[in-house]
Design a protein around this motif. Structure first.
Motif, short mmCIF file in Angstrom:
data_model
loop_
_atom_site.label_atom_id
_atom_site.label_comp_id
_atom_site.label_asym_id
_atom_site.label_seq_id
_atom_site.Cartn_x
_atom_site.Cartn_y
_atom_site.Cartn_z
N ILE A 1 -3.68 1.56 4.37
CA ILE A 1 -2.82 0.52 3.78
C ILE A 1 -3.31 -0.80 4.34
O ILE A 1 -3.24 -1.01 5.55
N PHE A 2 -3.81 -1.67 3.47
CA PHE A 2 -4.34 -2.91 3.99
C PHE A 2 -3.70 -4.10 3.28
O PHE A 2 -3.27 -4.03 2.13
N GLY A 3 -3.62 -5.20 3.99
CA GLY A 3 -3.03 -6.41 3.44
C GLY A 3 -2.93 -7.47 4.51
O GLY A 3 -3.18 -7.23 5.68
N MET A 4 -2.55 -8.68 4.09
CA MET A 4 -2.49 -9.81 5.01
C MET A 4 -1.34 -9.66 6.01
O MET A 4 -0.43 -8.84 5.81
N PRO A 5 -1.36 -10.39 7.10
CA PRO A 5 -0.28 -10.31 8.08
C PRO A 5 1.07 -10.62 7.45
O PRO A 5 1.19 -11.52 6.62
N GLY A 6 2.08 -9.88 7.85
CA GLY A 6 3.43 -10.15 7.38
C GLY A 6 3.80 -9.49 6.08
O GLY A 6 4.90 -9.68 5.57
N LEU A 7 2.90 -8.70 5.49
CA LEU A 7 3.20 -8.04 4.21
C LEU A 7 4.10 -6.82 4.38
O LEU A 7 4.72 -6.38 3.42
N GLY A 8 4.13 -6.25 5.57
CA GLY A 8 4.98 -5.08 5.79
C GLY A 8 4.23 -3.78 5.79
O GLY A 8 4.79 -2.73 5.43
N LYS A 9 2.98 -3.80 6.21
CA LYS A 9 2.18 -2.57 6.25
C LYS A 9 2.79 -1.55 7.19
O LYS A 9 2.91 -0.36 6.86
N GLY B 1 -10.08 21.90 7.00
CA GLY B 1 -9.76 22.12 5.60
C GLY B 1 -8.32 22.54 5.37
O GLY B 1 -8.03 23.33 4.47
N THR B 2 -7.42 21.98 6.16
CA THR B 2 -5.99 22.35 6.06
C THR B 2 -5.17 21.32 5.29
O THR B 2 -3.95 21.48 5.17
N GLY B 3 -5.81 20.26 4.79
CA GLY B 3 -5.06 19.22 4.09
C GLY B 3 -4.49 18.16 5.02
O GLY B 3 -3.50 17.50 4.68
N SER B 4 -5.12 17.99 6.19
CA SER B 4 -4.64 16.98 7.14
C SER B 4 -4.96 15.57 6.65
O SER B 4 -5.86 15.36 5.83
N ARG B 5 -4.22 14.60 7.15
CA ARG B 5 -4.37 13.21 6.72
C ARG B 5 -4.37 12.26 7.93
O ARG B 5 -3.63 12.46 8.90
N ILE B 6 -5.18 11.22 7.81
CA ILE B 6 -5.16 10.09 8.76
C ILE B 6 -4.73 8.87 7.96
O ILE B 6 -5.34 8.54 6.93
N LEU B 7 -3.68 8.17 8.41
CA LEU B 7 -3.18 6.99 7.72
C LEU B 7 -3.41 5.76 8.57
O LEU B 7 -2.89 5.67 9.69
N PHE B 8 -4.22 4.82 8.06
CA PHE B 8 -4.48 3.55 8.74
C PHE B 8 -3.55 2.47 8.17
O PHE B 8 -3.26 2.45 6.97
N THR B 9 -3.12 1.54 9.02
CA THR B 9 -2.68 0.23 8.54
C THR B 9 -3.65 -0.79 9.13
O THR B 9 -4.00 -0.72 10.31
N THR B 10 -4.12 -1.71 8.31
CA THR B 10 -5.16 -2.62 8.76
C THR B 10 -5.13 -3.91 7.96
O THR B 10 -4.69 -3.93 6.82
N ASN C 1 -5.29 1.44 -0.19
CA ASN C 1 -4.11 0.94 -0.90
C ASN C 1 -3.85 -0.50 -0.47
O ASN C 1 -3.52 -0.75 0.70
N ALA C 2 -4.02 -1.43 -1.39
CA ALA C 2 -3.79 -2.84 -1.08
C ALA C 2 -2.34 -3.20 -1.39
O ALA C 2 -1.85 -2.97 -2.51
N LEU C 3 -1.65 -3.76 -0.41
CA LEU C 3 -0.27 -4.20 -0.64
C LEU C 3 -0.27 -5.57 -1.31
O LEU C 3 -0.90 -6.50 -0.80
N GLU D 1 8.04 0.07 -3.97
CA GLU D 1 8.46 1.37 -4.48
C GLU D 1 7.29 2.13 -5.12
O GLU D 1 7.08 3.32 -4.85
N LYS D 2 6.54 1.44 -5.98
CA LYS D 2 5.45 2.09 -6.70
C LYS D 2 4.35 2.55 -5.76
O LYS D 2 3.89 3.70 -5.82
N VAL D 3 3.90 1.65 -4.88
CA VAL D 3 2.81 2.01 -3.98
C VAL D 3 3.25 3.08 -2.99
O VAL D 3 2.46 3.95 -2.59
N ALA D 4 4.53 3.05 -2.60
CA ALA D 4 5.04 4.09 -1.69
C ALA D 4 4.97 5.46 -2.35
O ALA D 4 4.56 6.45 -1.73
N THR D 5 5.35 5.51 -3.61
CA THR D 5 5.28 6.78 -4.34
C THR D 5 3.85 7.28 -4.43
O THR D 5 3.57 8.48 -4.26
N GLU D 6 2.92 6.36 -4.69
CA GLU D 6 1.52 6.74 -4.80
C GLU D 6 0.99 7.28 -3.48
O GLU D 6 0.27 8.29 -3.45
N ILE D 7 1.34 6.62 -2.37
CA ILE D 7 0.81 7.07 -1.08
C ILE D 7 1.44 8.39 -0.66
O ILE D 7 0.75 9.24 -0.07
N VAL D 8 2.70 8.59 -0.98
CA VAL D 8 3.31 9.90 -0.69
C VAL D 8 2.53 10.99 -1.40
O VAL D 8 2.24 12.06 -0.82
#
Length: 1181
Positions: free
Chosen positions: A490-498, A593-602, A618-620, A468-475
Motif C-alpha cells: 500500500i503506497f501513497g503520500m504522507p498522511g493518506l492513511g496507509k 506455497g501455503t498462500g502466505s502474504r507480506i503486506l508493506f505500507t510505504t 495498491n496506490a491510495l 472502501e473500494k481499495v480495502a475490498t480489493e486488498i482483502v
C-alpha cells in the motif's frame, strides 16, 4: 545659464534602442524599459525613494520623516511665493531628524530595533544603503559629475569590498569588535558625505520656482549656495516681522522662527563649504575632489587593519565554518566551473594569484571525487565530512565570485586550500579505519531519531472513509490468489492513511480466519534489525521481551523462521523505506506455497515493485471533496448530524484540506475542541494551514520522516518546494531550471542536466511527496503540486537550516529592516512577495543564490534596485505592470537564471546565463550578444522575439555567416523570411523551437538535425504558410494556421520518431487526408482542432501505437473517424468536442469494437450539441 553639456539632468531618459545617440550602452548603469510617459520620472525621486525605503524599514518611529520625504518627490507641488516658508520648515525638520539615519545606530538604539543581528550585519545594511545611492548618482549625465566620476566609482569599489569582507563568515568566527568598529567609523563618514549631497539636492527642490525646470538646475544650485538663499531668508524675516505683532495677538506661532532661519543659514554654509556647486558642474575649485580623495585615503588605512585581522584569523582552527544540515555535494561541480571561468575570463582580477587558483581547483576536484566515494554510506561521520565539503565549496564560491582585492585573495586562497587538504586527510583516515575494521555493510540507514511509534496505531481511528473500494480489493488479494508467497504493498503520500488501512485489514475477520499466524512490525525512522525481529516474534507468541532481548540476532532470525515454517502467515511491515531492508529480511520468511502474504505500507513505490516480480501495488488516492466532508463530519460530530448553519463553512474547510486524511483529522481535532459557532469555524477556515502546523508535535514528525529518509541528493530538491506559494501549480521546466542553476544536479556522462533533474523529480513523485497535476500529450509531467502540509514542512525545515526564507510583506505591515526577515544572512533561496506594496529597493543578501520576487503591483514610477547580491544565480521578478525598470541588474554577473516581466535589460555582463525568460505582452528584439553567449541554453519570450536588424544585416552581407552558440530551446521566435532562416541555421543544437511565421513563404527546418519539438504558427490575418521539410528526429510537432499538401502530410507521417502531432486551423489541400502505408509508426497522441478537413481515410497499419485521439471543432469532417481505429490495440481514449454527427457515430462504433476485443479500460468523452457532456459510463463497463 550654463551650457547644455554642463547641466545636471535629473530626469530619466526614455531610451529608444534603435538610436545609439539616445542610449549610451557604455553608460555604467543603463536605464531601460521606460516608455515616453515616464520621461519626467527623475533620478531625484529615485534617490528620495531609496532614502524613504531605508528610513521606513529602519524603525516605525520615523513616520513623520517618511511623510516629509514623500512630500518632496514631486517638485511641481511647491509654489515659490505662497508655501516657501512651509517648505523651509519641512527642510529644517528633515535636517534635524535625517542626519542620524545615514549613520550606523549605536548599541542603545540597536537594542530597541533588533536583538538578533551581529555588528558586522548591521554595518552591512548601511553599506548597502550607501551603495544604492551611489548606483543612482553614477547615472547622472557624464557632464554633471565628470570631474568626480572616477572617485565616486572608486568609492563604490571600496564599499563593495567592505560589504564582501563583512559577509565572509570565515573571517568573523571569533570576536571582531575592533575591526568592525573601524569599518563602522569609515561607513559613517561615507554616510555623512552622502547625507550632505542629499540635503543639497533637497535644498534645490524646496526653493525652486515652479516655472524653473531641471534644465536650469546648475544655475539654481549655484545661486542658492552663494547668495540667493540668504536673500530668500531675509525676505522671510521681513515677512514674519510684519506679521509678528498680529500673530502674537491671535495666539499664532510663526511659521518660521528666527532660530530656524539661523539654523538654515548655518546648514547652507556647512553644505556649501563641504559640497560646492562643483559637484554639479565642472569648476576650478575641486573641493569635492579633495573631500573624496580624503575619504579614499582613509580607506587605504582601513584596509591595512583588515589585512592584519585576516592574518590573525588565518591562524585559528580551520574547521570552524558554520554548518547546516542540507547537503548537496554536486555544488562542488558548479564551483569548479566558476574557478575555471575565473581563470579563463577574469585574468585581470587575479593577477599574481593565478597559480593559487589553479591549485585550489585541483584540490577541490580531488575532494569532490573523494567525498562521492563515501556519500553512499550514510554513517554519522560520513555526514559530517559531506557537510564540511559542502561548506568549503560555498566558501570558495563566495571568495572567488565576490571579486575582492587581489591582496585579499592572497590571504584567503591559502586558507581555503589548507581547509580542503584537512578534509581530504579526514576522509582518507575514515576510509582506512573502515577497511581496518572490515566494516563493509551495504545497507546503512540514517541515525535521526524521533519518538517511537506504537506497533499498532490507527492514527485516524477505524474510519475508512474513501478507502472502501481499495480495502475490498486488498482483502481479496490477501485471502485469495496464488499459493506462492505474495508481496502486497500500500503506497501513497504522507498522511493518506496507509497505516490506518493496513491496521483495519490486519484485524478484518476474514483475514484473521485465513491465516495461522499474523505479525505486525514497524520499520519507520531507523532500521534496527534486532528490534524488528523481536517485534514480529512478540506479536506471534507469548514470549517476553526480556527473554528475546537477551537472544542474539542470529538466534532471533532462526526462531522466526521456525515459527513460520509450514504455516500460512501474514506479516505487515509498516513504513518501510528502502528495498535493502526487505533484501536483508527476505530469507527469514519460508516459501512453502501455503498462500502466505507480506503486506508493506510505504511512501516509496519502488520498494513494492522491486521486492518481487509478482508484487501487487495498491496506490491510495486522495479523498474526494465529498469524502473529505464525510470524514470531517464523523470525526467532529460522531453519530450526530452537522448543524445547518455549519454546513457550508464545514464543507469549505473540508475542501481546503485538499483530500489529505491527515489534514482532515488535524482540523477535526481543532473543531472538536471549540464551540460549534459559525464565526469560529470561519476563522479556522481562514487560518487552515496554521491550525494544521500548530499540531506539529503530534503530526509533523510523521511528515518529517519523508524528508529524513530521502537520499542526500534529493533533500535540497525537495526543500526547494518550500519556496513556492501555497497551492501553486509548479511548471516542471521552471523547477528543473532552478535546481540546475543552484547546483543540485549531478553531472552524468551522455546526459544533460535537465534529464537528470527530471529523474530526481520522478523519484520524489514515486515517493508520494509530489503530486502530478498535469501531463503533456506524450504523458510526461507538465506541472506538479505539493500538498500544503508538505510545503509548510519544507518551509519550516528550510528556514530552520538557513536554506530558504519566505517573506510576505504588504504596505500595512510593520517595518522589518533590522529583523531576520529581510537580512536573510546565509539563506540560499529567498522568495519575497510584496503584495500591493510600493517598493523601490530590494533587501539584500550576500549569500543568497536564488531570489524569487513577486509583486502584485509595482508603481510605474518605482525602481527596483538589485545590488549587493554577491553570488546570486537565479533572479525572478514578476509584476502585473510591465512598465517598470531595474537599476544595477547588470552587476549580477553570476546569474544563470533570469526571469523578468519587463523590457530586456542590456545583457553584456551576463556571461554565465543559462536560462532567460521574459514574460511581457510585447515583442522583444533579441540582442546579438545572446546569440553568441555560449552558456545560454534556453530563451523564452511570451510576447515573441525577433532577430535584430544588425544581425539580419550581417547575415545578408556575409555569405558564410556563422555564429557559435549552445542554444537548446527558443520561443516564441518570429521568422519573417530567408534571412531569419539563415540565422536559424546557425542554431545547430536546438532541441525545441516555437516559432511564428509572418508571411506566406514556404519554410524548411530539416537543417535543425537535433530538433525534437517544433511548434509553428502563422499569424492571424496572414495567409497560411507551407512546410517543405522537417527534421528526421522530430518527436513532437504542432502546426497552427498552416497549409499542408498530401505530400507534406506523407512527409510528416514518415517521421520515424514522431510521438505527438497537433494540427490546429490547418488547411488540408482538397480538404482530404489519405494516409499511406506504414505511416505514423510511433505516434501516441493526435489532436485535430478546427481543421479544414472533410474526408479522412486511414489504412489498417497506420497509427499502431496511438493511445489518445482528440477531435475538436471539426465541423466539416463528413465521414467521421476512420474505421481502422477500432482495431488499434494501444488506443486508450478518444475525445470528441463539438464535431459532426458522423464523428460522434464513428466514435461510438470504435468504442463497441474496442470493448469487443477486451479493451475494458478504453474511454470515450463526447461533448457538443445533442451529446452528453461525458459518456464515460459506456467506456467503463
Amino acid at each position: 545659464m550654463s551650457s547644455k553639456a554642463e547641466e545636471l539632468d535629473l530626469s530619466v531618459p526614455s531610451p529608444n534602442y534603435s538610436s545609439e545617440e539616445e542610449l549610451d550602452l557604455s553608460a555604467p548603469i543603463p536605464i531601460y524599459s521606460f516608455q515616453e510617459s515616464q520621461r519626467k520620472s527623475s533620478l531625484l525621486n529615485c534617490l528620495i525613494k531609496i532614502v524613504v525605503d531605508h528610513v521606513s524599514k529602519l524603525s516605525s518611529q520615523h513616520g513623520h520623516v517618511i511623510h516629509l520625504l514623500r512630500s518632496l518627490e514631486y517638485p511641481s507641488k511647491f509654489e515659490y511665493n505662497d508655501t516657501v516658508r512651509n517648505n523651509f520648515k519641512t527642510f529644517v525638520s528633515l535636517v534635524q531628524k535625517l542626519k542620524a539615519l545615514f549613520t550606523v545606530p549605536n548599541q542603545q538604539i540597536m537594542s530597541h530595533i533588533s536583538l538578533n543581528l551581529k555588528p558586522n550585519q548591521v554595518v552591512s545594511v548601511f553599506i548597502n544603503f550607501h551603495l544604492l545611492m551611489i548606483e543612482v548618482i553614477l547615472y547622472f549625465k557624464a557632464g554633471s559629475i565628470a570631474r568626480v566620476r572616477g572617485s565616486i566609482q572608486n568609492l563604490q569599489t571600496e564599499l563593495g569590498f567592505l560589504i564582501t569582507f563583512l559577509g565572509d563568515t570565515a573571517m568573523h568566527l571569533q570576536p571582531t569588535e575592533n575591526i568592525v568598529t573601524d569599518i563602522e567609523a569609515m561607513v559613517n563618514e561615507v554616510g555623512r558625505f552622502l547625507y550632505f549631497f542629499f540635503i543639497t539636492v533637497i535644498l534645490l527642490v524646496i526653493t525652486m520656482k515652479k516655472e524653473i525646470g531641471f534644465e536650469a538646475v546648475v544655475d539654481e544650485v549655484g545661486s542658492l549656495l552663494r547668495n540667493k538663499i540668504f536673500d530668500l531668508i531675509e525676505d522671510i524675516t521681513l515677512q514674519t516681522t510684519k506679521e509678528e505683532e498680529g500673530n502674537n495677538k491671535k495666539g499664532k506661532k510663526l511659521a518660521v522662527t528666527k532660530k530656524e532661519i539661523t539654523g538654515i543659514k548655518a546648514l547652507v554654509w556647512e553644505v556649501g563649504s563641504f559640497l560646492q556647486p562643483s559637484f554639479f558642474m565642472v569648476s576650478e575649485s575641486g573641493e569635492l575632489d579633495l573631500a573624496l580623495s580624503n575619504l579614499l585615503t582613509k580607506f587605504d588605512l582601513l584596509k591595512t587593519k583588515i589585512k592584519e585581522h585576516c592574518i590573525a584569523v588565518s591562524k585559528m582552527p580551520s574547521d570552524m565554518t558554520p554548518k547546516t544540515a542540507v547537503v548537496s555535494l554536486f555544488i562542488v561541480d558548479s564551483v569548479l566551473d566558476d574557478l575555471m571561468y575565473t581563470l579563463n575570463n577574469n585574468s585581470d582580477k587575479i593577477i599574481g594569484v593565478e597559480d593559487q587558483i589553479v591549485t585550489l581547483h585541483k584540490e577541490l576536484m580531488s575532494l569532490g571525487s573523494s567525498v562521492i566515494d563515501i556519500a553512499a554510506q550514510q554513517e554519522a561521520g560520513h555526514e559530517e565530512l559531506m557537510i564540511r565539503t559542502r561548506d568549503i565549496a560555498y566558501e570558495v564560491e563566495y571568495v572567488i565570485n565576490t571579486f575582492p582585492h587581489v591582496w585579499y585573495l592572497t590571504l584567503r586562497l591559502p586558507q581555503l586550500i589548507e581547509k580542503i587538504q584537512l578534509i581530504k586527510i579526514a576522509i582518507k583516515e575514515m576510509k582506512n579505519n573502515i577497511d581496518a575494521a572490515g566494516i563493509l555493510e551495504v545497507a546503512k540507514y540514517p541515525a535521526e531519531q524521533v519518538s517511537s511509534q506504537s506497533t499498532k496505531y490507527p492514527i485516524f481511528g477505524n474510519i475508512i472513509v474513501g478507502f472502501e473500494k481499495v480495502a475490498t480489493e486488498i482483502v481479496g488479494q490477501l485471502v485469495r490468489g496464488p499459493k506462492r508467497l505474495q508481496i502486497i504493498s500500500i503506497f501513497g503520500m504522507p498522511g493518506l492513511g496507509k497505516t490506518t488501512l493496513a491496521n483495519i485489514l490486519y484485524n478484518n475477520l476474514s483475514v484473521v480466519d485465513r491465516f495461522d499466524k499474523r505479525s505486525w512490525c514497524v520499520v519507520s525512522q531507523t532500521y534496527n534489525k534486532k528490534k524488528l525481529l523481536i517485534e514480529m516474534l512478540r506479536s506471534m507468541s507469548d514470549s517476553k521481551r526480556e527473554t528475546l532481548q537477551n537472544m542474539e540476532e542470529g538466534s532471533l532470525a532462526e526462531e522466526l523462521y521456525k515459527s513460520l515454517k509450514g504455516l500460512r502467515y501474514l506479516i505487515v511491515i509498516d513504513d518501510i523505506w528502502d528495498i535493502n531492508i526487505w533484501n536483508d529480511l527476505e530469507r527469514y520468511f519460508p516459501k512453502d506455497g501455503t498462500g502466505s502474504r507480506i503486506l508493506f505500507t510505504t511512501r516509496n513505490k519502488k520498494v513494492g515493485s522491486k521486492a518481487s516480480p509478482h508484487s501487487i501495488i495498491n496506490a491510495l488516492p486522495l479523498l474526494s471533496e465529498a469524502e473529505s466532508w464525510e470524514l470531517l463530519q464523523r470525526k467532529v460530530f460522531k453519530d450526530e448530524n452537522c448543524p445547518q448553519e455549519l454546513l457550508d463553512i464545514g464543507k469549505q474547510i473540508a475542501i481546503n484540506c485538499h483530500g489529505l486524511p491527515l489534514a482532515v483529522v488535524i482540523i477535526a481535532a481543532v473543531l472538536s475542541n471549540m464551540e460549534k459557532k459559525e464565526h469560529l469555524w470561519q476563522k479556522v477556515e481562514r487560518n487552515l494551514s496554521a491550525h494544521i502546523s500548530d499540531n506539529e508535535n503530534k503530526f509533523m514528525q510523521i511528515l518529517e520522516l519523508s524528508y529524513k529518509h530521502l537520499p542526500n541528493h534529493l533533500k535540497p530538491c525537495f526543500l526547494y518546494f518550500g519556496t513556492f506559494d501555497e497551492d501553486d501549480e509548479i511548471y516542471i521546466e521552471e523547477l528543473i531550471s532552478l535546481w540546475v542553476v543552484e547546483g543540485f544536479i549531478e553531472k552524468e556522462e551522455q546526459k544533460c542536466l535537465e534529464d537528470v533533474a527530471l529523474k530526481y523529480l520522478m523519484e520524489l513523485i514515486d515517493r508520494s511527496l509530489i503530486i502530478v497535476h498535469k501531463r503533456r500529450s506524450n504523458g510526461e509531467v507538465k506541472t506538479c503540486k505539493i500538498h500544503d502540509l508538505l510545503r509548510e514542512m519544507c518551509s519550516r525545515i528550510g528556514e530552520k537550516m538557513n536554506f530558504l526564507k519566505l517573506v510576505n510583506y504588504n504596505e500595512d505591515d510593520p517595518p522589518m529592516f533590522f529583523s531576520q526577515v529581510l537580512m536573510h544572512r546565509q539563506y540560499h533561496c529567498v522568495n519575497i512577495n510584496y503584495g500591493e506594496s510600493r517598493i523601490h529597493s530590494l533587501p539584500f543578501g550576500l549569500h543568497v543564490r536564488s531570489l524569487l520576487f513577486d509583486c502584485g503591483y509595482l508603481d510605474k514610477r518605482s525602481t527596483v534596485i538589485t545590488s549587493s547580491f554577491k553570488v546570486l544565480r537565479a533572479f525572478s521578478l514578476f509584476t502585473v505592470s510591465e512598465d517598470h525598470h531595474l537599476i544595477g541588474i547588470e552587476r549580477l554577473v553570476h546569474l544563470r537564471y533570469l526571469a523578468i516581466s519587463c523590457k530586456l535589460p542590456p545583457m553584456e555582463t551576463f556571461h554565465k546565463l543559462e536560462y532567460l525568460m521574459v514574460f511581457v505582452s510585447f515583442k522583444i528584439e533579441i540582442p546579438d550578444i545572446l546569440l553568441t553567449m555560449l552558456s545560454l541554453r534556453h530563451m523564452h519570450f511570451t510576447g515573441g522575439a525577433y532577430f535584430s536588424a544588425s544581425c539580419r544585416q550581417q547575415a545578408i552581407k556575409d555569405e558564410c555567416f556563422q555564429i557559435s552558440n549552445n542554444l537548446l530551446s527558443i520561443s516564441v521566435l518570429r521568422i519573417f523570411d530567408e534571412t531569419d532562416e539563415k540565422i536559424l541555421r546557425c542554431l545547430h543544437n536546438l532541441r525545441r523551437l516555437k516559432g511564428k511565421v509572418g508571411s506566406s513563404l514556404n519554410y524548411s527546418f530539416d537543417f535543425l538535425k537535433q530538433l525534437e519539438s517544433l511548434k509553428l504558427q502563422s499569424g492571424f490575418g496572414v495567409s497560411s504558410s507551407s512546410l517543405i521539410s522537417l527534421p528526421l528526429n522530430l518527436k513532437q510537432l504542432t502546426l497552427f494556421n498552416v497549409h499542408v499538401s498530401p505530400k507534406q502530410m506523407e512527409t510528416i507521417g514518415r517521421l520515424e520518431y514522431l510521438e505527438v502531432l497537433k494540427l490546429q486551423r490547418v488547411a488540408f489541400e482538397g480538404e482530404q487526408w489519405d494516409t499511406s502505408e506504414d505511416e505514423f509508426p510511433q505516434l501516441k497522441f493526435l489532436k485535430l482542432c478546427d481543421v479544414q478537413l472533410a474526408e479522412w481515410n486511414a489504412l489498417g497499419d497506420n497509427f499502431p501505437t496511438l493511445q489518445r485521439l482528440v477531435l475538436q471543432n471539426c465541423y466539416n469532417l463528413k465521414n467521421g473517424i476512420p474505421p481502422s481505429f477500432g482495431g488499434i490495440l494501444a488506443l486508450q481514449m478518444i475525445e470528441v468536442h463539438w464535431c459532426t454527427k458522423a464523428v460522434q457515430v464513428s466514435t461510438k462504433q470504435i468504442l463497441e469494437e474496442q470493448l469487443d476485443v477486451g479493451n475494458e479500460e478504453f474511454k470515450v468523452i463526447i461533448s457538443g450539441p445533442k451529446s452528453e457532456r461525458k459518456e464515460q459510463g459506456e467506456c467503463e463497463k
